[in-house]
Motif scaffolding. Structure first.
Motif, PDB file in Angstrom:
ATOM      1  N   ASP A  65       0.686  -1.229  -0.164  1.00  0.00           N
ATOM      2  CA  ASP A  65       0.037  -0.061   0.021  1.00  0.00           C
ATOM      3  C   ASP A  65       0.845   1.312  -0.154  1.00  0.00           C
ATOM      4  O   ASP A  65       0.184   2.370  -0.044  1.00  0.00           O
ATOM      5  CB  ASP A  65      -0.914  -0.095   1.074  1.00  0.00           C
ATOM      6  CG  ASP A  65      -1.847  -1.200   1.190  1.00  0.00           C
ATOM      7  OD1 ASP A  65      -2.194  -1.678   0.148  1.00  0.00           O
ATOM      8  OD2 ASP A  65      -2.169  -1.401   2.430  1.00  0.00           O
ATOM      9  N   TYR A  66       2.153   1.128   0.109  1.00  0.00           N
ATOM     10  CA  TYR A  66       3.008   2.254   0.251  1.00  0.00           C
ATOM     11  C   TYR A  66       2.845   3.408  -0.892  1.00  0.00           C
ATOM     12  O   TYR A  66       2.668   4.472  -0.714  1.00  0.00           O
ATOM     13  CB  TYR A  66       4.279   1.825   0.076  1.00  0.00           C
ATOM     14  CG  TYR A  66       5.350   2.958   0.258  1.00  0.00           C
ATOM     15  CD1 TYR A  66       5.793   3.412   1.418  1.00  0.00           C
ATOM     16  CD2 TYR A  66       6.017   3.278  -0.918  1.00  0.00           C
ATOM     17  CE1 TYR A  66       6.631   4.818   1.605  1.00  0.00           C
ATOM     18  CE2 TYR A  66       6.898   4.688  -1.026  1.00  0.00           C
ATOM     19  CZ  TYR A  66       7.267   5.113   0.311  1.00  0.00           C
ATOM     20  OH  TYR A  66       8.210   6.169   0.433  1.00  0.00           O
ATOM     21  N   ASP A  67       2.793   2.991  -2.126  1.00  0.00           N
ATOM     22  CA  ASP A  67       2.881   3.878  -3.179  1.00  0.00           C
ATOM     23  C   ASP A  67       1.388   4.508  -3.344  1.00  0.00           C
ATOM     24  O   ASP A  67       1.238   5.827  -3.341  1.00  0.00           O
ATOM     25  CB  ASP A  67       2.909   3.349  -4.720  1.00  0.00           C
ATOM     26  CG  ASP A  67       4.526   2.857  -4.786  1.00  0.00           C
ATOM     27  OD1 ASP A  67       5.236   3.414  -4.237  1.00  0.00           O
ATOM     28  OD2 ASP A  67       4.692   1.751  -5.607  1.00  0.00           O
ATOM     29  N   ALA A  68       0.243   3.852  -2.802  1.00  0.00           N
ATOM     30  CA  ALA A  68      -0.906   4.569  -2.867  1.00  0.00           C
ATOM     31  C   ALA A  68      -1.092   5.208  -1.848  1.00  0.00           C
ATOM     32  O   ALA A  68      -1.752   6.553  -2.147  1.00  0.00           O
ATOM     33  CB  ALA A  68      -1.917   3.354  -2.702  1.00  0.00           C
ATOM     34  N   ILE A 208      -8.341   0.133  -0.759  1.00  0.00           N
ATOM     35  CA  ILE A 208      -7.283  -0.265   0.173  1.00  0.00           C
ATOM     36  C   ILE A 208      -8.292   0.453   1.747  1.00  0.00           C
ATOM     37  O   ILE A 208      -8.019  -0.477   2.621  1.00  0.00           O
ATOM     38  CB  ILE A 208      -5.996   0.764   0.180  1.00  0.00           C
ATOM     39  CG1 ILE A 208      -5.313  -0.013  -0.908  1.00  0.00           C
ATOM     40  CG2 ILE A 208      -5.291   0.452   1.227  1.00  0.00           C
ATOM     41  CD1 ILE A 208      -4.261   0.666  -1.413  1.00  0.00           C
ATOM     42  N   LEU A 209      -8.618   1.475   1.690  1.00  0.00           N
ATOM     43  CA  LEU A 209      -9.377   1.896   2.895  1.00  0.00           C
ATOM     44  C   LEU A 209     -10.517   1.097   3.149  1.00  0.00           C
ATOM     45  O   LEU A 209     -10.916   0.844   4.294  1.00  0.00           O
ATOM     46  CB  LEU A 209      -9.573   3.640   2.651  1.00  0.00           C
ATOM     47  CG  LEU A 209      -8.502   4.428   2.651  1.00  0.00           C
ATOM     48  CD1 LEU A 209      -9.030   5.930   2.518  1.00  0.00           C
ATOM     49  CD2 LEU A 209      -7.644   4.233   4.029  1.00  0.00           C
ATOM     50  N   ALA A 210     -11.368   0.822   2.160  1.00  0.00           N
ATOM     51  CA  ALA A 210     -12.856   0.277   2.066  1.00  0.00           C
ATOM     52  C   ALA A 210     -12.343  -1.229   2.921  1.00  0.00           C
ATOM     53  O   ALA A 210     -13.393  -1.852   3.407  1.00  0.00           O
ATOM     54  CB  ALA A 210     -13.586   0.348   1.048  1.00  0.00           C
ATOM     55  N   ASN A 211     -11.398  -1.946   2.431  1.00  0.00           N
ATOM     56  CA  ASN A 211     -10.908  -3.368   2.777  1.00  0.00           C
ATOM     57  C   ASN A 211     -10.374  -3.303   4.115  1.00  0.00           C
ATOM     58  O   ASN A 211     -10.217  -4.412   4.721  1.00  0.00           O
ATOM     59  CB  ASN A 211     -10.010  -3.860   1.649  1.00  0.00           C
ATOM     60  CG  ASN A 211      -9.748  -5.302   1.775  1.00  0.00           C
ATOM     61  OD1 ASN A 211     -10.747  -6.047   2.095  1.00  0.00           O
ATOM     62  ND2 ASN A 211      -8.546  -5.688   1.903  1.00  0.00           N
ATOM     63  N   PRO A 221     -16.314  -7.579  10.555  1.00  0.00           N
ATOM     64  CA  PRO A 221     -16.053  -6.370   9.806  1.00  0.00           C
ATOM     65  C   PRO A 221     -17.205  -5.371   9.940  1.00  0.00           C
ATOM     66  O   PRO A 221     -16.828  -4.079   9.773  1.00  0.00           O
ATOM     67  CB  PRO A 221     -15.884  -6.639   8.371  1.00  0.00           C
ATOM     68  CG  PRO A 221     -16.970  -8.086   8.352  1.00  0.00           C
ATOM     69  CD  PRO A 221     -16.587  -8.680   9.740  1.00  0.00           C
ATOM     70  N   ILE A 222     -18.332  -5.636  10.499  1.00  0.00           N
ATOM     71  CA  ILE A 222     -19.398  -4.617  10.752  1.00  0.00           C
ATOM     72  C   ILE A 222     -18.698  -3.941  12.060  1.00  0.00           C
ATOM     73  O   ILE A 222     -19.073  -2.782  12.083  1.00  0.00           O
ATOM     74  CB  ILE A 222     -20.480  -5.309  11.143  1.00  0.00           C
ATOM     75  CG1 ILE A 222     -21.187  -6.006   9.926  1.00  0.00           C
ATOM     76  CG2 ILE A 222     -21.678  -4.298  11.727  1.00  0.00           C
ATOM     77  CD1 ILE A 222     -22.690  -6.739  10.075  1.00  0.00           C
ATOM     78  N   LYS A 223     -18.393  -4.539  13.077  1.00  0.00           N
ATOM     79  CA  LYS A 223     -17.848  -3.932  14.353  1.00  0.00           C
ATOM     80  C   LYS A 223     -16.607  -2.938  13.811  1.00  0.00           C
ATOM     81  O   LYS A 223     -16.601  -1.818  14.119  1.00  0.00           O
ATOM     82  CB  LYS A 223     -17.263  -4.961  15.341  1.00  0.00           C
ATOM     83  CG  LYS A 223     -16.750  -4.195  16.649  1.00  0.00           C
ATOM     84  CD  LYS A 223     -16.426  -5.162  17.560  1.00  0.00           C
ATOM     85  CE  LYS A 223     -15.883  -4.363  18.813  1.00  0.00           C
ATOM     86  NZ  LYS A 223     -15.585  -5.429  19.760  1.00  0.00           N
ATOM     87  N   GLY A 224     -15.930  -3.573  12.906  1.00  0.00           N
ATOM     88  CA  GLY A 224     -14.656  -2.664  12.214  1.00  0.00           C
ATOM     89  C   GLY A 224     -15.205  -1.502  11.723  1.00  0.00           C
ATOM     90  O   GLY A 224     -14.512  -0.423  11.641  1.00  0.00           O
ATOM     91  N   ASN A 225     -16.384  -1.509  10.720  1.00  0.00           N
ATOM     92  CA  ASN A 225     -16.765  -0.122  10.102  1.00  0.00           C
ATOM     93  C   ASN A 225     -17.210   0.637  11.094  1.00  0.00           C
ATOM     94  O   ASN A 225     -17.068   1.920  11.050  1.00  0.00           O
ATOM     95  CB  ASN A 225     -17.798  -0.692   9.148  1.00  0.00           C
ATOM     96  CG  ASN A 225     -16.991  -1.225   7.825  1.00  0.00           C
ATOM     97  OD1 ASN A 225     -16.620  -0.339   6.926  1.00  0.00           O
ATOM     98  ND2 ASN A 225     -17.417  -2.264   7.683  1.00  0.00           N
TER      99      ASN A 225
END
Length: 234
Positions: A65-68, A208-211, A221-225
């Motif tokens: 994810d570095y370049d993004a 990347i952020l959404a994942n 992932p619901i708790k994560g969101n």
């Protein structure tokens, strides 16, 4: 007569809604399809040695994810410097603020990767202050303020440099929504956005952020969101 009047009113509001919807879509689409020229002084920053040096220590944590993330930071830096110009600051005054802007942007989301935190704003600010021990206390407080308020929707007041804090805040909001195709422009010319996107591709940063909730909290992932939502402030 009353029925005709109600029909006319309904038709009027229908047209009004349709015109507003079309206008909104065109406003969002403008930077991508019919941007027009950039501002005369706008520069897409690709050479940001302070930012790059700060990120270098987290290159392993950022991984693929570095370049993004780097391009996101550089686009936001380009927009932040332009927002300072839009506030009427001289190039000398902007140059005085640039190093802190580069440092704050390098760290503003870093705890997503360095700490694995979905509610990452506070941990990112903490990490910046721990790392940047050569800064003065005033500069450290300003870095913290920039990072901790960069997801605030409304203007920030009461910091050592509100102009800089809000320039970075608006720049990050602009680039985040730019990645989603619905740029919150805050007066930024669409030609500037087009140019920044052309010179610094997004490289899937929104994905990347959404994942991240699925990556960092795969069991829930619901708790994560819900954790991610804690980063936003009015």
């Amino acid at each position: 007569a009353n029925l005709t009047r109600r029909e006319d009113m309904a038709r009027f509001f229908s047209y009004l809604f349709g015109a507003g919807l079309v206008g909104t879509v065109l406003y969002w689409a403008q930077p991508y399809y019919f941007a027009g020229p950039p501002s005369p002084g706008f520069v897409v920053v690709t050479d940001a040695p302070v930012l790059r040096a700060a990120l270098e220590r987290y290159k392993a944590a950022l991984g693929d994810d570095y370049d993004a993330y780097l391009n996101h930071c550089l686009r936001a830096l380009s927009f932040a410097l332009e927002f300072l110009r839009m506030e009427g600051l001289s190039e000398a005054a902007i140059a005085d603020r640039r190093e802190l802007a580069e440092l704050a942007l390098a760290y503003h989301d870093i705890a997503l990767w360095s700490d694995g935190k979905l509610n990452y704003v506070g941990p990112s600010a903490d990490r910046a202050v721990r790392d940047l021990i050569d800064l003065t206390p005033t500069q450290q407080r300003l870095i913290r303020a920039i990072i901790e308020t960069h997801h605030k929707v409304t203007d920030v007041r009461g910091t050592a440099d509100d102009v800089l804090v809000n320039a970075v805040r608006k720049a990050d909001w602009l680039d985040f929504t730019n990645n989603a195709g619905i740029p919150m422009r805050s007066g930024m010319l669409p030609g500037n956005i087009y140019l920044a996107n052309r010179e610094l591709p997004m490289l899937g940063f929104l994905y990347i952020l959404a994942n991240m909730p699925f990556k960092l909290m795969p069991s829930n992932p619901i708790k994560g969101n819900l954790e991610v939502m804690k980063i936003f402030k009015l």
